[in-house]
Enzyme design. Structure first.
Site, PDB file in Angstrom:
ATOM      1  N   ASP A   1       0.834  -1.199   0.000  1.00 38.41           N
ATOM      2  CA  ASP A   1       0.000   0.000   0.000  1.00 38.41           C
ATOM      3  C   ASP A   1       0.873   1.255   0.000  1.00 38.41           C
ATOM      4  OD1 ASP A   1      -2.308  -1.399  -0.002  1.00 38.41           O
ATOM      5  OD2 ASP A   1      -2.636  -1.303   2.165  1.00 38.41           O
TER       6      ASP A   1
ATOM      7  N   ASP B   1      -2.629  -4.894   5.228  1.00 37.26           N
ATOM      8  CA  ASP B   1      -3.559  -5.684   6.046  1.00 37.26           C
ATOM      9  C   ASP B   1      -3.467  -7.118   5.523  1.00 37.26           C
ATOM     10  OD1 ASP B   1      -4.436  -3.262   7.276  1.00 37.26           O
ATOM     11  OD2 ASP B   1      -5.740  -2.914   5.540  1.00 37.26           O
TER      12      ASP B   1
ATOM     13  N   ASP C   1      -3.323  -9.009   0.582  1.00 41.57           N
ATOM     14  CA  ASP C   1      -3.477  -7.732   1.265  1.00 41.57           C
ATOM     15  C   ASP C   1      -4.949  -7.361   1.179  1.00 41.57           C
ATOM     16  OD1 ASP C   1      -3.301  -5.255   2.374  1.00 41.57           O
ATOM     17  OD2 ASP C   1      -2.263  -4.310   0.684  1.00 41.57           O
TER      18      ASP C   1
ATOM     19  N   ASP D   1      -8.403  -5.358   1.279  1.00 40.54           N
ATOM     20  CA  ASP D   1      -8.763  -4.001   0.835  1.00 40.54           C
ATOM     21  C   ASP D   1     -10.268  -3.843   0.939  1.00 40.54           C
ATOM     22  OD1 ASP D   1      -9.252  -1.599  -0.702  1.00 40.54           O
ATOM     23  OD2 ASP D   1      -7.212  -1.845  -1.483  1.00 40.54           O
TER      24      ASP D   1
ATOM     25  N   GLY E   1      -2.521 -37.135 -43.607  1.00 39.70           N
ATOM     26  CA  GLY E   1      -2.472 -36.381 -44.858  1.00 39.70           C
ATOM     27  C   GLY E   1      -3.807 -36.335 -45.552  1.00 39.70           C
ATOM     28  N   GLY E   2      -4.903 -36.358 -44.780  1.00 40.43           N
ATOM     29  CA  GLY E   2      -6.229 -36.210 -45.366  1.00 40.43           C
ATOM     30  C   GLY E   2      -6.562 -37.308 -46.360  1.00 40.43           C
TER      31      GLY E   2
ATOM     32  N   SER F   1      -4.662 -39.344 -38.302  1.00 40.01           N
ATOM     33  CA  SER F   1      -5.321 -38.422 -39.216  1.00 40.01           C
ATOM     34  C   SER F   1      -5.976 -39.173 -40.375  1.00 40.01           C
ATOM     35  CB  SER F   1      -4.312 -37.373 -39.705  1.00 40.01           C
ATOM     36  OG  SER F   1      -4.971 -36.290 -40.312  1.00 40.01           O
TER      37      SER F   1
ATOM     38  N   ASP G   1      -5.467 -33.701 -33.620  1.00 40.56           N
ATOM     39  CA  ASP G   1      -4.716 -34.499 -34.568  1.00 40.56           C
ATOM     40  C   ASP G   1      -3.254 -34.568 -34.130  1.00 40.56           C
ATOM     41  OD1 ASP G   1      -3.325 -35.419 -36.900  1.00 40.56           O
ATOM     42  OD2 ASP G   1      -5.007 -34.757 -38.136  1.00 40.56           O
TER      43      ASP G   1
END
Length: 813
Positions: free
Chosen positions: A38, A44, A94, A96, A330-331, A361, A648
């Site tokens: 503070d 506190d 602390d 507040d 590779g699709g 994949s 993937d």
């Protein structure tokens, strides 16, 4: 609740072992020289303590007002299990009155540093540049009369569970309730957490909670009454709090929940031991079903090798080499190419020599389709290939028609009602199903076991990565997840479940809620999930060269250091300094933008709430990623996450090789089928680096400059000096002699030359990763190219098979 009865599939949990619990005392003494908080007044200060492996509650000291040298001298107690990794978190705040309390710093302390029967005083230096310090005293005492039965593989620990039953006592209740009143019961740390029942004539009058027996927790209950007037507002509820330690196992206790008008709602509470057996298999070895399969498959392989190699004698079981096919992603290119490779192996009578087929994949699309037929490798492959060709050549626009979109919506709604978390990847799975098959397929993953019952086909293995949902890039945190028809599990943790239970809800290794098994299309979408990346993944991919990737793998695959070396050479504690690392809203938003996964995949985590073993990081089978601090912080690891996020495997290394190299599979020969266009050896070289850094036997991938510029159809990699390393036959995607030959040794006629023109590198190549539509000719060219490349290297394959026979003999004790 359902116990595990699954087609005779035994999970074989480890035998439990009794372990005594301990009492941990934590005395917060004082802090010194805290001057920075503070500007207008002194601090506190108070301390918050949390030890989630021992208690679900959060404890805090009193506030010492206006003091930069607070003295608390407050003691807190926890019942801990020494076999578990217990990390105590101490946060200094602390207080507040105007704004939110400031989180100044956090101390993490591993309680293993405290030996039973002794006390230690720890002074945590909170700032290396200053004199800020926090003094804490720790003491541990054994509790001899409370042994706990644990099941562990020395990485994960499954602890004892108990059940709490709460029954509404209608006869003893004086509360007047209406249909607008709600009974809310909460048991933090339990599987159920919070249960709510709307009271009235149809009220639910019994509640069941599952919780960790030795964990300190309490049940809270309250009646929420809704007062109906002109503004209709809630009436504040009074709470009932019952520490579960106050309940005697097997005895019924009557309690009351305060209600309006001085009345009360009666409850009868009782606790009992949970009878559910462990469903998650904890162990790094192969499951019984796979070992049974291997015995049957070896008989098939032995006959095939005798036939192919024209051996004079029968091979004994220990003489049969283990041969695997490794297909990368590779699709559609990978799917079509793998059909071509398998077609060639079948034609050469080599398919029966293979024990494992692994994919990731796009190559998983081929395997998922083939294994719908329990005898696919014993039959002609022309029918499944024709099916794939038909759907690759069709227009894909119908997949996005209004009718199909409505169908997807209904399917996703049904999954949500069954209990599956909503996920964008599920929509991708349904679209993919239509693209590949043109109709709904009812086949389920566990049904692939029918293709393995007599050892008639190779065992298929599928790979995915588990990543962090929204805090890290994939390269910074990733875990291999293996899918086989028998089990699905984490190689890192040695934890597996029967495949039909994937997606169901688990708690502490027990099956809590069994969901209907998903159709396999939802796994195909998961295995090829390229949608759950984030901006950081895209940035790595865009900016990284091949050499950068190699270095990255070296950096990311080293074995984790002992935790004492990770944070402090003298201690198992470490500090998180909030004032040195400000977490402003702007920085949090920026990090979220980079690491968030807006289209992620979600599924229930079957490792949920399993604890980490005290020495988990020292176990040889637990492989953490270098530079990943999360692997040293148990609370950040997957068992503490409610859901998985699977992507993937190509987000790290586009290969399925880790499955074949798993301990216990002991492969002698690997057919490596690469489907990369731009980098024919990249995945293999990355895998070699990964294995070398991990200490996994793998041959050196050494190439001349000429081979890099113009790869051959087949490359052989072996290491004569390492008998544990398999031989690898690598078939990159190249078009060499196929241009001029329609079959091995048969030249193309002028009319056939067009069939050998396979455009693999051109800007307008039909085989780009994003393309899901091939013409019939394009499909045929790619299919026959890959088939030809294998057939044209028949002699090299036979030589490799003979080498594998010798290799198997060398590996025998």
């Amino acid at each position: 609740m359902e116990s595990l009865v699954s087609e005779g599939l035994s999970c074989q949990p480890l035998q439990g072992e009794a372990s005594t619990c301990c009492q941990l005392s934590v005395k917060i003494l004082e802090a010194r020289n805290l001057f920075w908080t503070d500007l207008l007044s002194e601090a506190d200060l108070y301390v918050v303590l949390q030890l989630p492996t021992a208690s679900t509650s959060t404890f805090r000291t009193k506030i010492i007002s206006n003091s930069n040298h607070p003295i608390w001298n407050e003691t807190f107690s926890f019942q801990i299990q020494r076999q578990v990794k217990n990390i105590l978190e101490l946060k200094v705040y602390d207080a507040d009155l105007v704004t939110e309390d400031k989180d100044l710093f956090t101390v993490y302390f591993d309680t293993i540093e405290v030996s039973p029967g002794k006390s230690i005083l720890k002074t945590f230096s909170l700032n290396p540049q200053g004199k800020e310090e926090l003094d804490v005293e720790f003491q541990v005492e054994e509790i001899l009369d409370s042994p706990e039965n644990l099941i562990t593989n020395n990485v994960l620990v499954a602890r004892e569970l108990s059940c709490l039953t709460a029954q509404v006592d209608k006869t003893g209740s004086t509360a007047v309730v209406t249909e607008k009143d709600e009974l809310v019961l909460t048991l933090k740390g339990s599987y159920e957490d919070t249960q709510i029942s709307t009271l009235g004539s149809g009220m639910v009058d019994s509640f069941l909670f599952h919780y960790i027996t030795a964990q300190e927790t309490e049940m809270k209950g309250c009646l929420k009454s809704l007062k109906v007037d002109r503004e209709e507002k809630d009436i504040p509820a009074e709470n009932l709090t019952v520490p579960l330690k106050s309940l005697t196992m097997g005895e019924e206790v009557a309690v009351t929940i305060p209600a309006a008008d001085a009345t009360a709602l009666g409850l009868k509470l009782s606790t009992s031991s949970c009878s559910e057996e462990l469903t998650v298999r904890l162990g790094f070895g192969l499951c019984d079903k796979e070992q049974e399969f291997l015995k049957k498959r070896k008989q098939v392989v032995a006959k095939a090798l005798k036939r192919v190699l024209q051996l004079e004698h029968e091979l004994q079981e220990d003489e049969v080499p283990v041969i695997g096919v490794m297909a990368i992603g590779g699709g559609a290119r990978a799917m079509t190419s793998l059909y071509g490779h398998l077609f060639a192996l079948k034609k050469l009578d080599l398919l029966d020599c293979v024990t494992y087929i692994s994919g990731t994949s796009g190559s998983t699309w081929t395997l998922a389709s083939l294994y719908e037929n329990p005898d696919w490798s014993q039959q002609d492959l022309e029918k499944p290939i024709s099916h794939a060709r038909e759907h690759m050549a069709k227009s894909k626009l119908a997949a996005f028609s209004l009718g199909h979109m409505k169908g997807y919506q209904q399917e996703l709604k049904r999954r949500t009602e069954e209990g599956y978390p909503p996920s964008f990847v599920d929509l991708w799975s349904l679209v993919l199903e239509f693209l590949l098959h043109g109709q709904v397929t009812e086949h389920k993953f566990s049904e692939q076991r029918a293709a393995l019952e007599q050892g008639q086909n190779p065992l298929p293995l599928y790979l995915a990565l588990n990543v962090k949902e929204n805090s890290l890039g994939t390269l910074d945190f990733k875990e291999w997840v293996e899918f086989s028809p028998y089990e699905i599990g984490f190689l890192k943790y040695g934890a597996f479940i029967p495949s039909e239970l994937f997606g169901s809800e688990f708690f502490m290794g027990r099956l809590m809620k069994k969901l209907p098994e998903s159709r396999i299309c939802f796994l195909e979408g998961l295995w090829s999930n390229v949608f759950s990346g984030n901006l950081m993944d895209a940035w790595y991919d865009f900016t990284s060269s091949e050499e950068t990737w190699k270095q990255n793998i070296r950096d990311k695959t080293r074995k984790i250091a002992p935790e004492k070396d990770l944070h402090d050479s003298q201690s198992t504690s470490w500090i998180n300094l909030s004032w040195l690392q400000p977490r402003t809203a702007l920085t949090q938003a920026f990090q979220g933008l980079l690491t968030g996964r807006p289209l992620l995949h979600r599924c229930h985590n079957f490792l949920r709430d399993l604890h980490l073993h005290q020495n988990y990081s020292a176990q040889k089978d637990f492989c953490a990623w270098g530079e990943c601090q999360l692997d040293s912080v148990p609370r950040q690891l997957t068992p503490l996450q409610p859901q998985l996020c699977l992507v993937d495997a190509a987000f790290f290394i586009n290969t399925s090789c880790p499955l074949l190299l798993r301990a216990g599979r002991n492969l002698d020969l690997i057919f490596s089928f690469g489907y990369s266009i731009s980098s024919p050896f990249q995945e293999l070289e990355q895998m070699e680096i990964y294995c070398r850094e991990r200490g996994i036997p793998f041959p050196r991938v050494e190439l001349s400059e000429e081979e890099r510029i113009q790869p051959r159809e087949c490359h052989v990699f072996s290491d004569p000096n390492c008998p544990e390393a398999p031989t690898v036959l690598h078939f990159p995607l190249v078009n060499l002699s196929f241009k001029e030959h329609s079959a091995p040794g048969i030249k193309r006629s002028p009319e056939e030359l067009d069939g050998g023109q396979v455009d693999l590198t051109g800007f307008l190549s039909p085989y780009s990763l994003a393309n899901m539509t091939y013409s019939g000719d394009d499909f045929d060219r790619l299919l026959y190219l890959n088939s030809y490349n294998v057939q044209n290297n028949h002699k090299e394959i036979l030589m490799a098979l003979r080498t594998a026979l010798k290799h198997r003999k060398q590996r025998q004790p």
